[in-house]
Design an enzyme around this catalytic site. Structure first.
Site, PDB file in Angstrom:
ATOM      1  N   THR A 118       0.834  -1.196   0.000  1.00 49.20           N
ATOM      2  CA  THR A 118       0.000   0.000   0.000  1.00 49.20           C
ATOM      3  C   THR A 118       0.871   1.249   0.000  1.00 49.20           C
ATOM      4  OG1 THR A 118      -1.934   1.011   1.084  1.00 49.20           O
ATOM      5  CG2 THR A 118      -0.221   0.141   2.521  1.00 49.20           C
ATOM      6  N   ASN A 119       0.248   2.413  -0.065  1.00 57.70           N
ATOM      7  CA  ASN A 119       0.938   3.697  -0.023  1.00 57.70           C
ATOM      8  C   ASN A 119       0.519   4.434   1.244  1.00 57.70           C
ATOM      9  OD1 ASN A 119       2.175   3.403  -2.485  1.00 57.70           O
ATOM     10  ND2 ASN A 119       0.773   4.731  -3.594  1.00 57.70           N
TER      11      ASN A 119
END
Ligand code: C5P
Length: 221
Positions: free
Chosen positions: A29-30
């Site tokens: 994820t970011n």
């Protein structure tokens, strides 16, 4: 009460990170809290717009009057956005979309082998660029991109604006804004640059969102 500068306008906004599964319990994820995008959705609804917010996994309440669609992955975000995009007056892409995803998500949890076996290698595939896809539609909405750069902010952000074929890009000024309630923005278009807040310094994200919506209202007139 906010002036209804966006009455009759339809706005589509992406916010938050995307989550790209590796297996049922892991993913890539970011960093993104979604706060800026949610603040923009709220400010747009206050200004009378019909707002659709496509959100990755975040822990935020839906702003009043906003239609929210929850997604996980970049591909899901793309598939939610594209059918709606052609019917919008503006598209604001604040989401921190993962550029790559594991080429295949494993159906079952990857297990450590007995006796300290080697770590797995994860093959990656490229995700679609949602903003570029919307900007490339035959009759695109007014597209606004966001850019988080670690160096040469204005230069890199403007290059990104031109590469994606969008009229306006908003760069996050200053140190990492992830999860913070305040921020400072640099608006860059073909004519030049403008800082928000105008007086310099930082402002809370809702104040900035309202300023950005004011600016957008003028551009949509
Ligand atoms: O290319 P980069 O991720 O740096 O560009 C940032 C802008 O593009 C943001 O507005 C982001 O929401 C959008 N974007 C997108 N789809 C991607 C990657 C970025 O919509 N796959």
């Amino acid at each position: 009460l906010a002036p209804k500068t966006l009455r009759g306008k339809k706005l589509l906004i992406t916010a938050g990170p995307t989550f790209e599964p590796i297996d049922p319990v892991r993913g890539i994820t970011n960093h993104s809290s979604g706060k800026m995008g949610f603040a923009i959705a709220r400010a747009a609804a206050e200004a009378g717009a019909e707002v659709t917010l496509v959100a990755g996994p975040v822990h935020l309440p839906t702003p009043r009057g906003v239609q929210r669609i929850d997604v996980q992955s970049a591909q899901q975000m793309h598939d939610a956005v594209l059918p709606l995009a052609a019917h919008q007056h503006a598209f604001i892409a604040t989401a921190a979309v993962a550029d790559w995803r594991p080429a295949q998500a494993h159906e079952h949890k990857l297990k450590k082998a007995e006796g300290g076996a080697t770590a797995p290698t994860i093959a990656m595939a490229e995700n679609p660029d949602i903003l570029a896809a919307v900007a490339g539609l035959p009759r695109p909405p007014y597209c606004v991109g966001f850019a988080a750069e670690s160096e040469k902010l204005a230069e890199h952000a403007d290059a990104k604006r031109r590469r994606k074929g969008i009229p306006l890009i908003v760069a996050n000024l200053g140190p990492a804004t992830f999860g913070r309630d305040d921020n400072a923005l640099l608006l860059i278009d073909a004519q030049g640059r403008r800082e928000l807040p105008e007086a310099g310094g930082r402002a809370d994200k809702l104040t900035l969102a309202r300023e950005l919506i004011k600016e957008l209202s003028q551009r949509l007139r």
